[in-house]
Design an enzyme around this catalytic site. Structure first.
Site, mmCIF file in Angstrom:
data_model
loop_
_atom_site.group_PDB
_atom_site.id
_atom_site.type_symbol
_atom_site.label_atom_id
_atom_site.label_comp_id
_atom_site.label_asym_id
_atom_site.label_seq_id
_atom_site.Cartn_x
_atom_site.Cartn_y
_atom_site.Cartn_z
ATOM 1 C CD GLU A 115 0.098 -1.797 -7.293
ATOM 2 O OE1 GLU A 115 -0.852 -1.796 -6.714
ATOM 3 O OE2 GLU A 115 1.030 -1.259 -6.717
ATOM 4 C CD GLN A 169 5.309 7.760 -6.913
ATOM 5 O OE1 GLN A 169 5.218 8.895 -7.600
ATOM 6 N NE2 GLN A 169 4.654 7.084 -6.636
ATOM 7 C CD GLU A 195 4.191 1.174 -7.667
ATOM 8 O OE1 GLU A 195 4.004 1.101 -6.981
ATOM 9 O OE2 GLU A 195 3.340 0.916 -8.703
#
Length: 506
Positions: free
Chosen positions: A173, A356, A307
């Site tokens: 990111e 997660q 993600e």
């Protein structure tokens, strides 16, 4: 009646097992208390890894695990996490809760966890606050088999043989928490850093993953690819093997991260709104894939959606920086939809890591002390595990209808179909309707009548049904029996709000 036509002669792309990957960050109780309790814990463990958690993950068949982040990756300095634990440097986890990180779970512990799980390794390295030397020396420490300063250090710390790093993310990111960079600047940094990711094990090269876009930032995708492909030999395909994509489904408000909505208390309207926002993944893959096709028409670069998942408000009374949330049948449908989408785009999508693994965001398990429960999302991943490494088959869903209304209208049924090396066909479907079951006529274009059901399972329930530590089996995998054989395949009845897996064999 809906009709699912499966062209079992139309064999398409291989579904990479890594599409069913997972993500573990030093965030909240994901690593500590979730995966790792330490060797001296009263909770049963092997080398510090929770036995109950590892066994459940093995049953689910985890193909790859990403670590140590996330935003944490670009403030993680790997040398703090090696050597005697009592001497490891402590730090403040500035991104997640402001708690002390004692680095008792580091490189050796990560590879031990992956060894126990039997999965591939995905290490995310620090570009944002690190150096080229730091990254290069970490690769040497992990993978060099011979005499070198870092290999000698690894041996001193108790591991004679090198490990295999299957994937290495060069930053995370970097458009945001990884440095707030512009795409061209990051891409130049990526080119420099990846140069020093040496393949010391020539028979097993490290696949390098470049930081890709946030949601629909097509400017980032084009800017990064422009720079990485500039004056680059064609066979290097932009110096990358994968380009990441991050997208989280926010149930309540589209852009306001302060009002994400409850994980368990929501209306039917918000339920369908959540599914619609999750369905946006299809558009993102198509649009980013179209840009990638301009530079990489042979699809040598995988789109790595490392993600994804639902992001809700934390459970009341918990640390807001720990991102602990419950997991309902809504999560199960979101998981089923996305995995079907990834399967159907497996020519370009080569990895996906749900965020997660445990105790954080849309996790597959939750722990509380010595207790552990499986979430509805866990059962979806377990049901879908047979797609891993199988061949996508052509399939068309006709007359499936829609649910929701207005801007929240989505297809009622999502599906994907694959065939494994033994000729077993796996069909996975979601019925997104809260109100009604759906009859589906499943037809195979070749030898439909010769196939029989060899396994059929499902999960179902009301939209907010979830498992708790007091009642851990509200949602669980059940045997599916609502089908009958036909001359061309079979007829099935999908319960409302359900995810179904049916396996066919001659």
């Amino acid at each position: 009646m809906a009709k699912l036509v499966i062209n079992n002669e139309n064999k398409k792309s291989t579904i990479a097992p890594e599409i069913y990957g997972h993500f573990s960050e030093h965030l909240g109780r994901c690593i500590y208390e979730g995966l790792y309790v330490g060797e001296n814990s009263d909770i049963p463990n092997v080398n510090g890894m929770r036995t109950d958690v590892v066994e459940a993950l093995k049953e689910m068949k985890v193909p790859v695990l990403r670590w140590p982040g996330g935003c944490f990756a670009d403030e993680y300095h790997w040398m703090d996490g090696i050597g005697p634990k009592e001497k490891r440097k402590k730090m403040i986890n500035t991104h997640w809760g402001g708690v002390v990180e004692d680095n008792s779970f580091g490189t050796h512990e990560f590879f031990e966890l992956c060894r126990q799980l039997g999965c591939k390794t995905y290490v995310n390295a620090n570009l944002g606050s690190g150096t080229v030397r730091e990254m290069s020396e970490w690769v040497e420490y992990m993978t060099f088999n011979g005499v070198s300063p870092m290999a000698d250090l690894r041996k001193e710390n108790g591991h004679e043989e090198p490990w295999v790093v299957d994937y290495l993310g060069v930053g995370n990111e970097n458009w945001g928490c990884g440095g707030n960079m512009r795409p061209q600047h990051y891409a130049d940094e990526y080119r420099r850093y990846q140069t020093y990711v040496r393949n010391y094990n020539g028979n097993k090269p490290i696949a390098k993953i470049c930081c890709g876009p946030n949601v629909d930032d097509y400017h980032w995708t084009k800017g990064v690819l422009d720079t990485c492909f500039d004056h680059t030999p064609e066979h290097f395909h932009g110096f990358m093997d994968g380009l990441s994509l991050h997208y989280y489904t926010l149930p309540e408000t589209e852009d306001d991260w302060n009002v994400k909505g409850s994980a368990t208390d929501f209306t039917e309207e918000v339920f369908y709104q959540t599914l619609k926002r999750s369905y946006f993944m299809e558009e993102l893959i198509n649009n980013h894939g179209a840009i990638m096709d301009q530079y990489d028409p042979e699809k040598k670069i995988g789109l790595m959606i490392d993600e994804w998942g639902i992001w809700t408000d934390v459970e009341p009374g918990t640390n807001p920086g720990f991102l602990y949330q419950q997991n309902t049948m809504r999560d199960a449908l979101v998981a089923g939809m996305n995995l079907n989408i990834f399967n159907k785009h497996s020519d370009r999508v080569k990895m996906a890591c749900i965020a997660q693994m445990i105790n954080v965001l849309q996790s597959v398990m939750l722990t509380e002390g010595e207790k552990m429960i499986k979430t509805p999302t866990y059962y979806v991943f377990k049901m879908y595990r047979h797609h891993q490494g199988a061949t996508l088959l052509g399939s068309d869903l006709l007359n499936g209808g829609t649910v929701g209304s207005g801007k929240n209208e989505v297809p009622k049924i999502f599906e994907s179909v694959s065939e494994d090396a033994d000729g077993v066909i796996t069909i996975t479907l979601t019925n997104n309707s809260l109100e009604s079951s759906e009859d589906v006529d499943v037809q195979l274009t070749k030898d439909g009548g010769a196939y029989n059901v060899c396994e059929a399972v499902y999960v179902t329930g009301k939209m907010a049904d979830h498992n708790t530590f007091d009642n851990p089996e509200v949602v669980k995998e059940l045997e599916f029996k609502d089908y009958s054989k036909t001359s061309e395949g079979l007829k099935v009845t999908l319960p409302a709000c359900s995810v179904v897996s049916i396996r066919l064999k001659k």
